[in-house]
Write a protein that holds these residues in place. Structure first.
Motif, short mmCIF file in Angstrom:
data_model
loop_
_atom_site.label_atom_id
_atom_site.label_comp_id
_atom_site.label_asym_id
_atom_site.label_seq_id
_atom_site.Cartn_x
_atom_site.Cartn_y
_atom_site.Cartn_z
N ASP A 39 -1.65 -3.21 -4.69
CA ASP A 39 -3.59 -3.22 -3.91
C ASP A 39 -3.16 -2.41 -2.70
N GLU A 40 -2.51 -3.21 -2.20
CA GLU A 40 -2.01 -2.55 -0.61
C GLU A 40 -1.91 -0.99 -0.48
N LEU A 41 -1.20 -1.07 -1.72
CA LEU A 41 -0.54 0.76 -1.37
C LEU A 41 -1.93 1.59 -2.35
N GLU A 91 1.19 7.23 -6.36
CA GLU A 91 2.46 6.91 -6.92
C GLU A 91 2.84 5.49 -6.72
N GLU A 92 2.46 4.83 -5.54
CA GLU A 92 3.77 4.01 -5.23
C GLU A 92 3.36 2.55 -5.50
N ALA A 93 1.72 2.87 -5.39
CA ALA A 93 1.18 1.60 -7.11
C ALA A 93 1.11 1.24 -8.21
N CYS A 94 1.26 2.69 -8.48
CA CYS A 94 1.08 2.35 -9.72
C CYS A 94 3.07 1.86 -10.09
N LYS A 95 3.84 2.06 -9.37
CA LYS A 95 5.55 1.15 -9.53
C LYS A 95 5.04 -0.11 -9.32
N LYS A 96 4.24 -0.84 -8.65
CA LYS A 96 3.82 -1.55 -8.24
C LYS A 96 3.60 -2.49 -10.23
#
Length: 80
Positions: A16-18, A25-30
């Protein structure tokens, strides 16, 4: 809460922070990491993942993730 639940919640918060910083894209990875540990929060991870995909204009994948939200937690109204 179990350790797995705590880990899932932490990963969602990081995602959520990303997301809030336009790093979709980084949020999707989390969010994807959460789905791998299969905690109670998996529906929330898929929901957030679909939201990030929408921001990236990946509509087909966003729809797929939203369908999973509905399958995992039928009562989660935001998934509709």
């Amino acid at each position: 809460m179990t350790d797995i639940d705590n880990e899932a919640e932490r990963l969602i918060e990081e995602g959520d922070e990303l997301f809030d910083n336009d790093q979709y894209e980084e949020a999707c990875k989390k969010y994807e990491e959460v789905t791998q540990i299969l905690a109670d929060y998996v529906y929330a991870a898929y929901f957030a993942w679909s939201d990030a995909l929408l921001k990236m204009k990946d509509y087909d994948q966003a729809i797929e993730k939203t369908r999973i939200v509905i399958e995992k937690k039928v009562t989660f109204r935001a998934g509709y």
